[in-house]
Design a protein around this motif. Sequence first.
Motif, PDB file in Angstrom:
ATOM      1  N   GLN A 162       0.965  -1.293  -0.057  1.00 46.46           N
ATOM      2  CA  GLN A 162       0.009   0.078   0.028  1.00 46.46           C
ATOM      3  C   GLN A 162       0.738   1.415  -0.250  1.00 46.46           C
ATOM      4  O   GLN A 162       0.786   2.129  -0.821  1.00 46.46           O
ATOM      5  CB  GLN A 162      -0.625   0.155   1.669  1.00 46.46           C
ATOM      6  CG  GLN A 162      -1.678   1.142   1.122  1.00 46.46           C
ATOM      7  CD  GLN A 162      -2.830   0.799   0.012  1.00 46.46           C
ATOM      8  OE1 GLN A 162      -3.622   0.272  -0.176  1.00 46.46           O
ATOM      9  NE2 GLN A 162      -2.981   1.589  -1.212  1.00 46.46           N
ATOM     10  N   SER A 163       2.079   1.543   1.047  1.00 49.07           N
ATOM     11  CA  SER A 163       2.800   3.143   0.840  1.00 49.07           C
ATOM     12  C   SER A 163       3.314   2.176   0.039  1.00 49.07           C
ATOM     13  O   SER A 163       3.506   3.703  -0.729  1.00 49.07           O
ATOM     14  CB  SER A 163       3.471   2.338   2.001  1.00 49.07           C
ATOM     15  OG  SER A 163       2.989   2.062   3.229  1.00 49.07           O
ATOM     16  N   LEU A 164       4.547   1.854  -0.707  1.00 50.12           N
ATOM     17  CA  LEU A 164       4.960   1.722  -2.048  1.00 50.12           C
ATOM     18  C   LEU A 164       3.625   2.242  -3.428  1.00 50.12           C
ATOM     19  O   LEU A 164       4.281   3.321  -3.838  1.00 50.12           O
ATOM     20  CB  LEU A 164       5.848  -0.106  -2.421  1.00 50.12           C
ATOM     21  CG  LEU A 164       6.703   0.138  -3.605  1.00 50.12           C
ATOM     22  CD1 LEU A 164       7.318   1.405  -3.777  1.00 50.12           C
ATOM     23  CD2 LEU A 164       7.204  -1.504  -4.022  1.00 50.12           C
ATOM     24  N   GLY A 165       2.882   1.441  -3.534  1.00 49.15           N
ATOM     25  CA  GLY A 165       1.964   2.212  -4.231  1.00 49.15           C
ATOM     26  C   GLY A 165       1.268   3.625  -4.387  1.00 49.15           C
ATOM     27  O   GLY A 165       0.657   4.084  -4.954  1.00 49.15           O
ATOM     28  N   ASN A 166       0.856   3.612  -3.394  1.00 51.18           N
ATOM     29  CA  ASN A 166       0.482   5.447  -3.243  1.00 51.18           C
ATOM     30  C   ASN A 166       1.670   6.331  -3.409  1.00 51.18           C
ATOM     31  O   ASN A 166       1.513   7.304  -4.297  1.00 51.18           O
ATOM     32  CB  ASN A 166       0.343   6.066  -0.974  1.00 51.18           C
ATOM     33  CG  ASN A 166      -0.500   4.755  -1.269  1.00 51.18           C
ATOM     34  OD1 ASN A 166      -1.730   4.970  -1.765  1.00 51.18           O
ATOM     35  ND2 ASN A 166      -1.270   5.038   0.507  1.00 51.18           N
ATOM     36  N   TRP A 167       3.188   5.946  -2.648  1.00 51.83           N
ATOM     37  CA  TRP A 167       4.134   6.465  -3.445  1.00 51.83           C
ATOM     38  C   TRP A 167       4.503   6.938  -4.881  1.00 51.83           C
ATOM     39  O   TRP A 167       4.540   7.689  -5.634  1.00 51.83           O
ATOM     40  CB  TRP A 167       5.215   5.730  -2.534  1.00 51.83           C
ATOM     41  CG  TRP A 167       6.238   6.945  -2.831  1.00 51.83           C
ATOM     42  CD1 TRP A 167       7.110   8.276  -2.694  1.00 51.83           C
ATOM     43  CD2 TRP A 167       7.509   6.827  -3.845  1.00 51.83           C
ATOM     44  NE1 TRP A 167       8.514   8.405  -3.374  1.00 51.83           N
ATOM     45  CE2 TRP A 167       8.739   7.364  -4.197  1.00 51.83           C
ATOM     46  CE3 TRP A 167       7.739   5.549  -4.852  1.00 51.83           C
ATOM     47  CZ2 TRP A 167       9.285   7.457  -4.754  1.00 51.83           C
ATOM     48  CZ3 TRP A 167       8.762   5.432  -5.592  1.00 51.83           C
ATOM     49  CH2 TRP A 167      10.341   6.248  -5.722  1.00 51.83           C
ATOM     50  N   ILE A 168       4.171   5.257  -5.900  1.00 49.72           N
ATOM     51  CA  ILE A 168       4.205   5.710  -7.181  1.00 49.72           C
ATOM     52  C   ILE A 168       3.070   6.366  -7.793  1.00 49.72           C
ATOM     53  O   ILE A 168       3.323   6.848  -8.287  1.00 49.72           O
ATOM     54  CB  ILE A 168       4.415   4.181  -7.672  1.00 49.72           C
ATOM     55  CG1 ILE A 168       5.746   3.805  -7.118  1.00 49.72           C
ATOM     56  CG2 ILE A 168       4.203   3.904  -9.555  1.00 49.72           C
ATOM     57  CD1 ILE A 168       5.655   1.803  -7.581  1.00 49.72           C
ATOM     58  N   ALA A 169       1.606   6.055  -7.313  1.00 46.28           N
ATOM     59  CA  ALA A 169       1.007   6.932  -7.982  1.00 46.28           C
ATOM     60  C   ALA A 169       0.780   8.119  -7.810  1.00 46.28           C
ATOM     61  O   ALA A 169       0.411   9.043  -8.516  1.00 46.28           O
ATOM     62  CB  ALA A 169      -0.104   6.030  -7.548  1.00 46.28           C
ATOM     63  N   LYS A 170       1.819   8.944  -6.589  1.00 42.44           N
ATOM     64  CA  LYS A 170       1.706   9.752  -6.426  1.00 42.44           C
ATOM     65  C   LYS A 170       2.924  10.715  -7.081  1.00 42.44           C
ATOM     66  O   LYS A 170       2.704  11.712  -7.990  1.00 42.44           O
ATOM     67  CB  LYS A 170       1.987  10.307  -5.044  1.00 42.44           C
ATOM     68  CG  LYS A 170       1.930  11.852  -4.746  1.00 42.44           C
ATOM     69  CD  LYS A 170       3.073  11.822  -3.117  1.00 42.44           C
ATOM     70  CE  LYS A 170       2.874  13.270  -2.371  1.00 42.44           C
ATOM     71  NZ  LYS A 170       3.487  13.756  -1.394  1.00 42.44           N
ATOM     72  N   LYS A 171       4.194   9.997  -7.472  1.00 45.17           N
ATOM     73  CA  LYS A 171       5.144  10.441  -8.587  1.00 45.17           C
ATOM     74  C   LYS A 171       4.731  10.225 -10.168  1.00 45.17           C
ATOM     75  O   LYS A 171       4.752  11.820 -10.209  1.00 45.17           O
ATOM     76  CB  LYS A 171       5.996   9.433  -8.132  1.00 45.17           C
ATOM     77  CG  LYS A 171       6.822   9.908  -7.142  1.00 45.17           C
ATOM     78  CD  LYS A 171       7.527  10.798  -6.724  1.00 45.17           C
ATOM     79  CE  LYS A 171       8.605  10.578  -5.306  1.00 45.17           C
ATOM     80  NZ  LYS A 171       9.643  11.812  -5.523  1.00 45.17           N
ATOM     81  N   LEU A 172       3.597   9.598 -10.117  1.00 39.74           N
ATOM     82  CA  LEU A 172       2.879   9.599 -11.530  1.00 39.74           C
ATOM     83  C   LEU A 172       2.001  10.802 -11.670  1.00 39.74           C
ATOM     84  O   LEU A 172       1.518  11.189 -13.068  1.00 39.74           O
ATOM     85  CB  LEU A 172       2.390   7.801 -12.135  1.00 39.74           C
ATOM     86  CG  LEU A 172       3.754   7.012 -11.615  1.00 39.74           C
ATOM     87  CD1 LEU A 172       2.555   5.674 -11.530  1.00 39.74           C
ATOM     88  CD2 LEU A 172       4.002   7.058 -13.019  1.00 39.74           C
ATOM     89  N   SER A 173       1.721  11.327 -10.960  1.00 42.61           N
ATOM     90  CA  SER A 173      -0.080  12.702 -10.916  1.00 42.61           C
ATOM     91  C   SER A 173       0.663  13.447 -11.169  1.00 42.61           C
ATOM     92  O   SER A 173       0.208  14.414 -11.980  1.00 42.61           O
ATOM     93  CB  SER A 173      -0.579  12.289  -9.831  1.00 42.61           C
ATOM     94  OG  SER A 173       0.178  13.070  -8.935  1.00 42.61           O
ATOM     95  N   LYS A 174       2.345  13.828 -10.604  1.00 42.24           N
ATOM     96  CA  LYS A 174       2.491  15.403 -11.278  1.00 42.24           C
ATOM     97  C   LYS A 174       3.116  14.796 -12.566  1.00 42.24           C
ATOM     98  O   LYS A 174       3.173  14.583 -13.591  1.00 42.24           O
ATOM     99  CB  LYS A 174       3.980  15.303 -10.327  1.00 42.24           C
ATOM    100  CG  LYS A 174       3.852  15.411  -8.551  1.00 42.24           C
ATOM    101  CD  LYS A 174       5.296  14.830  -8.326  1.00 42.24           C
ATOM    102  CE  LYS A 174       5.398  15.111  -6.394  1.00 42.24           C
ATOM    103  NZ  LYS A 174       6.054  15.206  -6.090  1.00 42.24           N
TER     104      LYS A 174
END
Length: 219
Positions: free
Chosen positions: A207-219
């Motif tokens: 969950q933490s890794l997925g949230n981090w990657i999703a946040k990076k990709l949303s920029k």
Amino acid sequence: MSNFISEWGSTLTTGLGATLAMTAITLIVTIIIGIPLGILLVETNVNGMYPNRPLHAIFETIVNILRSLPFIILLFLILPVTQIVAGTTIGIRGVILPLVIYCAPYLARLVESSLLDVDPGIIEAYQSMGIKNSKIVFFILLREARSGITRGLTISIIGLIGATAMAGLVGAGGLGDIAYQYGFQRYQPDVMYASILILIALVQIVQSLGNWIAKKLSK
């Protein structure tokens, strides 16, 4: 604690390895099936770039039926098919097919939701420039929806980890099998709790890794 680790450490490590193997193999196949299926659900719709009502109805029906079945029921329901396809109904080989059938439609729905969230104006702008629909789908639509798809993939992985735990009921191995065999049938709650804690830690990492990657990709 040291006595517990020395006695059960290797068993739990083996179970974790089996859980990770089931998750990884199933995830690869699920992505191969689920993401294209999600795209087809969107683009064959009446408002999609390739509207096809009969084909869309077929995809909708398949996804809805498979999503309505709890995994444990699906697991036993397709045992004859699993035996034919995999040659066995136990172990990692025997559980991959039901896991994929369970997870792929779920991922497809999450992908569909992410794609539908993309601003239609973006698609119309590229269409007005004469860009082919196929290029818009693969180079524009998926790019715009990548953050949402990543979050959906994260949810799918967590659901998949939970399904692998239930697969232990049919001898698939993994942490679920250890929790059931030792913690329930042999009345060793410490082993069961240890298995559960490892599963919780694994879910938190995903969950933490997925949230981090999703946040990076949303920029």
